[in-house]
Design an enzyme around this catalytic site. Structure first.
Site, mmCIF file in Angstrom:
data_model
loop_
_atom_site.group_PDB
_atom_site.id
_atom_site.type_symbol
_atom_site.label_atom_id
_atom_site.label_comp_id
_atom_site.label_asym_id
_atom_site.label_seq_id
_atom_site.Cartn_x
_atom_site.Cartn_y
_atom_site.Cartn_z
ATOM 1 N N ASP A 90 24.097 27.359 -26.431
ATOM 2 C CA ASP A 90 23.666 26.396 -27.444
ATOM 3 C C ASP A 90 23.047 27.150 -28.623
ATOM 4 O O ASP A 90 23.145 28.369 -28.711
ATOM 5 C CB ASP A 90 22.676 25.392 -26.841
ATOM 6 N N TYR A 104 13.269 24.424 -20.322
ATOM 7 C CA TYR A 104 12.547 25.545 -19.725
ATOM 8 C C TYR A 104 11.129 25.129 -19.353
ATOM 9 O O TYR A 104 10.149 25.628 -19.904
ATOM 10 C CB TYR A 104 12.532 26.748 -20.677
ATOM 11 N N GLU A 113 28.305 28.713 -18.076
ATOM 12 C CA GLU A 113 27.394 29.076 -19.169
ATOM 13 C C GLU A 113 26.693 30.383 -18.811
ATOM 14 O O GLU A 113 26.337 30.624 -17.661
ATOM 15 C CB GLU A 113 26.363 27.977 -19.419
#
Length: 521
Positions: free
Chosen positions: A90, A239, A487
């Site tokens: 991203d 996170y 990813e």
């Protein structure tokens, strides 16, 4: 390789799978070992960080499908936050995982700088670290202010755009005295302290500057204690701090001790060892969130130094060592109690989403500790017996070899290495025609409507990216929508750099690394 895959399709029973592999090996159908070029893998790993750069790219940028991006970051808040790294596929800059990335890259260079130099990659390693630390210097605008995020994960994930085209929010978020963030302050302090060691000889002025920032950040994080995801709530979905901030404060104190040799920092880690969980938590995971195993290992490795034995904390050092051994033995499947799970083919397995981060972190700690055992003429003490440094390193190598292709899929999970690797990484910039080829604007929904669902391979290869990897049964689906497996994140590759450097240094040695490895034990 087809024979090996058949073992895993015939039965779901791990015991039967394991013996199937061994049987085929005995018939010389399936080799137990494969040869890998660790130096080449190391070079590709360091190249990866250039794909993740935000900001104005330098003249010597080697990843040419990328271009300048995020050039107004921080402008709305009146600060210069241009630079740094995008964490994954991203376009958000998250401070905590970015700092952990730099800490681990720096630790790898500290331990294996000679090996990295012999591979011709020392300059590239320092460039990768400095791209992060330059940004941290900008983000630390006041002794008690640290900017910890640029962009918003929610709005960013509604768009599928190249970073060069971003139309999503670039709001910046900070922690300060009224809105504390001890985890991210502590980790950034650790990163800058570790990096200061790296630059001590080649750039002493820069090293001193990093150390000043590190000491200020540690003092800030310790004096104004609080969870950063309570102050910066937009980070919770991406996170969040599960382990709290006490591990980061111990971690930062130990890195500051290593960087400054000031006894106050070591005394902090020893005096607060019990209160902060350093000698009470027995953990089987080391990650951007959970630092306990690594700080326990660093503390335990100080035990053999004469001046530390005279400090009157021998019992605390021993308790740190006990917890460090618990983690290492769990990775080696040598505890009587809890051990780290493995796939049928022997890969450490913590959880479904981006499991490779835990694999590389474990492999790095095992590699470092094997060197410590060898240098101090010791053996690792586990419930199921003592383990020598050779066996510890061999297991770390088995994890690296699995990553590079010694696995049932015959797949290198390090993108760009080998003949077969993931082609459809979950990565915005990689999956869309490069800015160099098409300077026309590609909008938010245009990316999702056309580029995201394509079955074709990504037009740009993110060389050196380590994807999330296979599931608990060694299965992997190369699908852009399969973000849990396809990813990659900066901290996946960061820890791998040190492991590959060590293996490169010994790959031509005819000694202990040529011992055959079993698929599982």
């Amino acid at each position: 390789m087809e024979d090996k895959r058949r073992c895993f399709s015939l039965s779901q029973n791990k015991f039967l799978q394991h013996w199937c592999v061994l049987f085929l090996s005995s018939l010389a159908i399936l080799p137990l070992t494969q040869s890998f070029n660790y130096g080449k893998a190391l070079s590709k790993s360091l190249l990866y960080f250039e794909s993740q750069r935000s900001g104005r790219l330098p003249y010597n940028q080697r990843v040419t499908w990328r271009h300048h991006s995020g050039l107004t970051d921080g402008l709305e808040q009146g600060v210069d936050l241009v630079g740094g790294y995008y964490d994954a596929g991203d376009n958000v800059k998250f401070g905590l995982p970015m700092a952990f990335t730099i800490t681990m890259l720096s630790w790898g260079v500290i331990e294996y700088g000679d090996e990295i130099s012999s591979a011709g990659e020392y300059t590239h390693a320092l460039e990768a670290i400095k791209w992060g630390t330059d940004y941290f210097i900008k983000a630390h605008t006041h002794p008690n202010v640290l900017w910890v995020e640029v962009g918003d994960g929610d709005t960013d994930h509604y768009c599928w755009q190249r970073p060069e085209d971003m139309t999503t929010s670039r709001q910046a978020y900070k922690v300060d005295e009224k809105n504390p963030g001890s985890e991210v302050a502590g980790e950034t302090a650790a990163a800058m302290a570790a990096a200061s060691i790296v630059f001590r000889k080649t750039n002493p002025h820069y090293s001193h500057l990093l150390l000043q920032h590190a000491e200020q950040l540690f003092e800030f994080g310790d004096k104004f204690r609080g969870k950063y995801d309570e102050s910066v709530r937009v980070v919770k979905g991406y996170y969040p701090s599960v382990s709290g901030f006490k591990d980061e404060l111990l971690w930062a104190a130990l890195w500051l001790y290593k960087a400054t040799d000031k006894e106050d920092y070591l005394r902090y880690a020893l005096e607060k060892a019990n209160e902060f969980g350093g000698i009470t938590w027995a953990i089987t995971e080391f990650s951007w969130d959970v630092k306990f195993p690594a700080l326990q290992i660093i503390a335990s490795m100080l035990l053999t130094e004469e001046n530390h034995r005279e400090m009157g904390f021998k019992l605390v050092f021993e308790q740190y060592r006990s917890k460090a051994e618990y983690y290492l033995c769990a990775c080696l499947n040598k505890n009587n109690g809890s051990n780290v799970n493995r796939t049928p083919a022997g890969l450490l397995y913590i959880r479904q989403w981006n499991n490779m981060q835990y694999v590389t972190n474990a492999a790095f700690l095992l590699t470092v500790y094997s060197d410590y055992l060898r240098a101090s003429n010791q053996r690792l003490r586990c419930d199921r017996g003592k383990v020598g440094p050779e066996e510890v390193l061999l297991f770390a190598r088995s994890q690296a070899d699995y990553i590079l292709g010694a696995n049932p899929m015959g797949m290198s999970y390090l993108v760009g290495y080998g003949s077969r690797y993931p082609q459809r990484m979950h990565h915005r910039g990689a999956s869309i025609e490069s800015y160099k080829e098409n300077k026309g604007f590609i909008g938010c929904t245009q990316g999702y409507d056309y580029w995201y669902p394509r079955n074709d391979p990504n037009p740009n290869v993110v060389v050196g990216a380590l994807v999330g990897g296979p599931d608990q049964m060694d299965r992997f689906s190369d699908d852009r929508k399969n973000f849990m497996q396809t990813e990659a994140c900066t901290y996946n590759t960061a820890s791998l750099v040190g492991v590959l450097a060590k293996l490169h240094g010994v790959e031509e040695d005819d000694g202990y690394l040529n011992t055959p490895l079993l698929a599982s034990s």
